[in-house]
Design a protein around this motif. Structure first.
Motif, PDB file in Angstrom:
ATOM      1  N   ASN A 220      -3.864 -16.636 -26.680  1.00  0.00           N
ATOM      2  CA  ASN A 220      -5.123 -16.963 -27.333  1.00  0.00           C
ATOM      3  C   ASN A 220      -5.307 -16.225 -28.653  1.00  0.00           C
ATOM      4  OD1 ASN A 220      -7.639 -18.422 -27.229  1.00  0.00           O
ATOM      5  ND2 ASN A 220      -8.658 -16.465 -26.881  1.00  0.00           N
TER       6      ASN A 220
ATOM      7  N   ARG B 134     -13.264 -20.605 -20.879  1.00  0.00           N
ATOM      8  CA  ARG B 134     -11.852 -20.273 -21.007  1.00  0.00           C
ATOM      9  C   ARG B 134     -11.494 -19.178 -20.008  1.00  0.00           C
ATOM     10  NH1 ARG B 134     -11.846 -19.425 -27.551  1.00  0.00           N
ATOM     11  NH2 ARG B 134     -12.392 -21.550 -28.155  1.00  0.00           N
TER      12      ARG B 134
ATOM     13  N   THR C 103      -3.804 -19.622 -21.065  1.00  0.00           N
ATOM     14  CA  THR C 103      -5.225 -19.869 -21.299  1.00  0.00           C
ATOM     15  C   THR C 103      -5.562 -21.240 -20.742  1.00  0.00           C
ATOM     16  OG1 THR C 103      -5.361 -18.496 -23.292  1.00  0.00           O
ATOM     17  CG2 THR C 103      -7.023 -20.208 -23.028  1.00  0.00           C
TER      18      THR C 103
ATOM     19  N   THR D 190      -8.582 -24.062 -20.184  1.00  0.00           N
ATOM     20  CA  THR D 190      -9.884 -24.471 -20.710  1.00  0.00           C
ATOM     21  C   THR D 190     -10.376 -25.679 -19.914  1.00  0.00           C
ATOM     22  OG1 THR D 190      -9.129 -23.762 -22.895  1.00  0.00           O
ATOM     23  CG2 THR D 190     -11.171 -25.021 -22.819  1.00  0.00           C
TER      24      THR D 190
END
Length: 504
Positions: free
Chosen positions: A68, A230, A222, A224
């Protein structure tokens, strides 16, 4: 001519960033006297350790920053993160004396420069017990230069530089980093980092090893599940540890809470952190509270600034080229809010279609005007047809019925045979396709419009546009601005479109 020359000079200034980075980098290495040595006794030296990971935002994510990283501090965690930058970025971490600068150059990639812990003293501004902001351990000096580039959905980055340990008479030694980030979908991103692959060791002038740095290999993800949510995670393979963080993002504000678990006997078994960040108007503020037993100061603060090209927004009504055009204006052309320009149009089919597909009425009309001048049976020299000038292949992909023609310049204009010439179906398909392009180009209206005109195969995700695409975009935006200023013109073209849509 003067304007063109000034524009050329401004564009060429970006090339000065690279030599400036290298000059600063060289000066930093030779200016050792500007860096105070720590007073840590030799008995406290640990001869085997990892290179410390710093960065206010990253620590707010509890080290789960590998997948990220997306600002100037990215090389501290994963240099591949630089590849997502669209504008220049500079961040100064007050708590750790860390300066990070990055600048993307179109078609080449993004360059980064980082100086870590170069404060003259180990506290920000004033060394006092009432000053809550402090550093981890003064003297972990590092100077890094980095490069990253995006290739499709894959981002790659490398860093090289020099480091020194926080002990008297420690020497500089080289280190090298490599990172990669892959986006498998808008919901899943995976990253990896390989750090200090040379096996850096730092010695005093007598050859005694003061500090050695292990190679580090870590992976992160990560997820989402929702645009507001997140979940980040990171696993360090070489020195077993786990970082995890839950982040909520709403507009310019984000907040996260996370924890880091370490199996290393020399490190805390568990720590937790709380992070807050605010990004608006090209400025960034990061704050982290880090609850770790071996730290005297738990409050971390950093500020950032976006520079270079105008700040891009996700609102199609506010773009980098959304400026008033040079036309004669009258009192009737004063700017008004778009919703007040169409007080009688909220029941029109065209307005309902625009609202359903999240495209402003002004932008939709401008595209139709430039593409076909509201002619539902228009055919271009390349075989595109209808209001939004759909080519046969794209129209078929969007579900429209289009026959195969021996000569695509002479299509059947019956909307029941070739649905590109059904005005409503053509308009809806065109808006769906345009929204796909906006998503592909991360809500960059300029690139999305350019790709609509010249084709996405000729427009990179980070640009730039070819000349024909730039002219098209400017023409559309100019027409959109005319609609915003002139309510009568807006109403006239809305009525033209309404007649076309109702003409069965």
């Amino acid at each position: 001519m003067k304007t063109q020359l000034a524009t050329l000079i401004f564009r060429e200034l970006r090339w000065f960033f690279i030599p400036i980075f290298f000059i600063l980098f060289t000066a930093f290495l030779f200016e050792k006297f500007a860096l105070s040595d720590s007073n840590s006794p030799q008995s406290e030296i640990v001869t085997d350790d990892l290179r410390p990971a710093v960065g206010t935002r990253g620590l707010g994510l509890s080290h789960a920053f590998i997948s990220n990283a997306d600002d100037a501090t990215s090389p501290i965690w994963n240099p591949a993160g630089l590849a997502v930058l669209k504008h220049g970025n500079v961040i100064y971490d007050f708590s750790q004396g860390a300066l990070s600068v990055a600048y993307p150059i179109n078609t080449i990639g993004t360059f980064g420069f980082n100086l870590l812990d170069f404060n003259i003293s180990d506290r920000f501004l004033v060394h006092h017990t009432f000053n809550p902001f402090g550093t981890f351990e003064y003297g972990y000096n590092q100077a890094l230069i980095s490069y990253a580039r995006k290739i499709g959905s894959l981002k790659l980055g490398v860093s090289t530089g020099y480091s020194r340990a926080p002990y008297t008479n420690s020497l500089w030694a080289p280190n090298y980093d490599f990172g990669a980030v892959m986006s498998f979908s808008p919901h899943v991103t995976v990253g990896m980092q390989f750090r200090d692959i040379s096996g850096v060791s730092i010695q005093d002038p007598n050859g005694k090893v003061l500090q050695s740095f292990n190679q580090q290999f870590a992976v992160g993800t990560t997820l989402t599940p929702h645009p507001l949510i997140r979940w980040h995670s990171c696993i360090n393979i070489t020195s077993p540890s786990l970082g995890t963080s839950f982040e909520i993002v709403t507009g310019p504000l984000s907040a996260n809470v996370g924890s880091h678990f370490s199996l290393d006997s020399n490190a805390p078994v568990q720590s937790w952190s709380l992070g807050l960040s605010f990004k608006k108007w090209g400025k960034q503020t990061y704050y982290t509270f880090l609850n770790e037993d071996n730290l005297s100061y738990k409050h971390l603060l950093a500020f950032g600034l976006t520079f270079g090209e105008p700040k891009q927004t996700s609102n199609e009504n506010k773009t980098e080229i959304d400026k008033p055009i040079s036309t004669k204006s009258t009192s009737s052309e004063t700017r008004k809010p778009p919703d007040k320009l169409v007080p009688k149009s909220n029941v029109k089919k065209s307005v309902q279609i625009a609202k359903k597909h999240n495209v402003s009425v002004e932008l939709m009309l401008a595209m139709i005007y430039v593409e076909s001048k509201f002619n539902p049976v228009a055919v271009s020299r390349t075989g595109a047809g209808g209001l939004m000038q759909m080519v046969p292949g794209t129209a078929r992909e969007l579900g429209l019925k289009v026959p195969k023609y021996a000569n695509k310049l002479k299509p059947n204009l019956d909307g029941k045979v070739d649905e590109r010439f059904d005005a409503k179906k053509n308009l809806i398909a065109g808006l769906i396709y345009f929204n796909r392009l906006r998503k592909k180009y991360h809500n960059d209206l300029t690139l999305a419009l350019g790709a609509y005109n010249v084709g996405p195969g000729r427009v990179r995700v980070r640009g730039p546009l070819i000349s024909r695409g730039r002219k098209y975009v400017q023409t559309v935006i100019n027409r959109q601005n005319q609609y915003r200023r002139d309510a009568a013109l807006l109403e006239t073209d809305l009525n033209r479109l309404e007649i076309v849509l109702n003409n069965k």
